[in-house]
Design a protein around this motif. Structure first.
Motif, PDB file in Angstrom:
ATOM      1  N   ARG A 106      24.179  43.595  91.407  1.00 19.67           N
ATOM      2  CA  ARG A 106      23.774  43.427  90.012  1.00 19.67           C
ATOM      3  C   ARG A 106      22.540  42.534  89.874  1.00 19.67           C
ATOM      4  N   MET A 107      21.960  42.136  91.016  1.00 27.61           N
ATOM      5  CA  MET A 107      20.714  41.361  90.960  1.00 27.61           C
ATOM      6  C   MET A 107      19.768  41.937  92.010  1.00 27.61           C
TER       7      MET A 107
ATOM      8  N   GLN B 158      21.450  45.224  80.085  1.00 28.64           N
ATOM      9  CA  GLN B 158      22.161  43.935  80.206  1.00 28.64           C
ATOM     10  C   GLN B 158      23.072  43.883  81.443  1.00 28.64           C
TER      11      GLN B 158
ATOM     12  N   ASP C  23      14.609  39.066  83.986  1.00 25.90           N
ATOM     13  CA  ASP C  23      15.620  38.034  83.762  1.00 25.90           C
ATOM     14  C   ASP C  23      15.147  36.697  84.311  1.00 25.90           C
TER      15      ASP C  23
ATOM     16  N   TYR D  36      20.321  42.060  86.711  1.00 22.83           N
ATOM     17  CA  TYR D  36      19.500  40.844  86.597  1.00 22.83           C
ATOM     18  C   TYR D  36      18.296  41.012  87.526  1.00 22.83           C
TER      19      TYR D  36
ATOM     20  N   THR E 260      10.635  37.201  79.622  1.00 27.03           N
ATOM     21  CA  THR E 260      11.633  36.859  80.642  1.00 27.03           C
ATOM     22  C   THR E 260      12.660  35.905  80.031  1.00 27.03           C
ATOM     23  N   ARG E 261      13.885  35.997  80.519  1.00 30.64           N
ATOM     24  CA  ARG E 261      14.911  35.098  79.986  1.00 30.64           C
ATOM     25  C   ARG E 261      14.824  33.716  80.618  1.00 30.64           C
TER      26      ARG E 261
ATOM     27  N   MET F  27      23.796  34.539  85.624  1.00 34.03           N
ATOM     28  CA  MET F  27      23.068  35.077  86.770  1.00 34.03           C
ATOM     29  C   MET F  27      24.055  35.388  87.901  1.00 34.03           C
TER      30      MET F  27
END
Ligand SMILES: NC(=O)c1ccc[n+]([C@@H]2O[C@H](COP(=O)([O-])OP(=O)(O)OC[C@H]3O[C@@H](n4cnc5c(N)ncnc54)[C@H](OP(=O)(O)O)[C@@H]3O)[C@@H](O)[C@H]2O)c1
Length: 254
Positions: free
Chosen positions: A28-29, A54, A85, A57, A114-115, A1
């Protein structure tokens, strides 16, 4: 994360363009929730960015008065994604910890929607109640967190449980950026108060999701990896706590 992300509450003016720009700049989030009304624009911004799934996030939330599994499906539809994510319970329901909601998110995770799963605005006892009931430890507790309002007990607890504290409203919603002590520390590094607030979080292993609409703010908030706050300054910042909140009388988890 990733530890630094973009908040999107009230980012309703041209959300898609701002998100596309943020991803281009290196964010990236992205953090959202159904009630921010930014999910469709975020989906569009992600598509326009051309990033592979990928490579970003996505954090979103379900509300306390809905079925968590169905809320997850609705969020994904709005975002036009096949999985998140991190799905969070936005806040505990009145009078409880929301065991049923938590069970719904566990099912969403098992089904690949969701991860990771986590909570937001939770007190320590409420997190413990969810863990006792299910054995599932939240990945994150997203809470209001600034030097003016934070909790050593919560930080210690989350470290012990290996839960990531994710700071929301990390820039005090721009209400305390002119604080003398904060501004004084910032000037010693040639950085802005906003950058110091973000850095204070990252140096303690706390994730931060500042919101920015303006392009200069978007850029500035990413430029926090080229300096390090000295221990004395970290301690001075820690000492500013007065249980302050931009949103209520005190942060909800206190
Ligand atoms: N889980 C929850 O219950 C919860 C609650 C609140 C917030 N959140 C999340 O946390 C995110 C961040 O919190 P927030 O939006 O409340 O407030 P925030 O990030 O603390 O502050 C946002 C404000 O700061 C300004 N700003 C941004 N960068 C700046 C800079 N470098 N210098 C000066 N001002 C700057 C923004 O202006 P511009 O927009 O004009 O650039 C905006 O007015 C939210 O967007 C949301 O994703 C979650």
């Amino acid at each position: 994360m990733p530890m630094l992300g973009l908040g999107t509450w009230q980012l309703t003016h041209d959300t898609a363009a701002t998100v596309e720009e943020a991803l281009r700049l290196g964010y990236r989030m992205i953090d959202t929730a159904v009630d921010y009304e930014t999910q469709p624009g975020i989906g569009e911004g992600i598509r326009r960015s051309g990033l592979d799934r990928q490579d970003f996030y996505l954090v979103t939330k379900v509300e306390e008065n809905e079925d968590a599994y169905r809320g997850t499906v609705r969020d994904l539809r709005e975002l036009d994604l096949d999985h998140a994510d991190l799905m969070l319970l936005h806040r505990p329901p009145p009078g409880g910890a929301g065991q049923e909601l938590w069970a719904g998110l566990i099912r969403a995770k098992e089904d690949g929607l969701t991860r990771d799963i986590g909570v937001s605005n939770y007190k320590i006892e409420q997190i413990e109640e969810l863990i006792d009931a299910t054995g599932e430890v939240p990945t994150v507790n997203q809470i209001e967190w600034t030097p003016f309002g934070w909790s050593p007990q919560m930080l210690d607890y989350c470290r012990q449980r290996r839960i990531v504290v994710q700071a929301y409203s990390p820039l005090t919603r721009a209400e305390r950026l002119t604080d003398d002590k904060l501004a004084g520390i910032a000037s010693e590094y040639g950085k802005s108060p906003a950058q110091v607030l973000i850095r204070w979080n990252l140096q303690r292993g706390v994730s931060a999701i500042p919101k920015a609409n303006r392009r200069d703010h978007l850029t500035e908030n990413l430029e926090v990896f080229d300096f390090e706050l000295a221990d004395t300054h970290m301690e001075q910042l820690n000492g500013l706590d007065e249980h302050w909140s931009a949103l209520g009388p005190a942060p909800m988890y206190v």
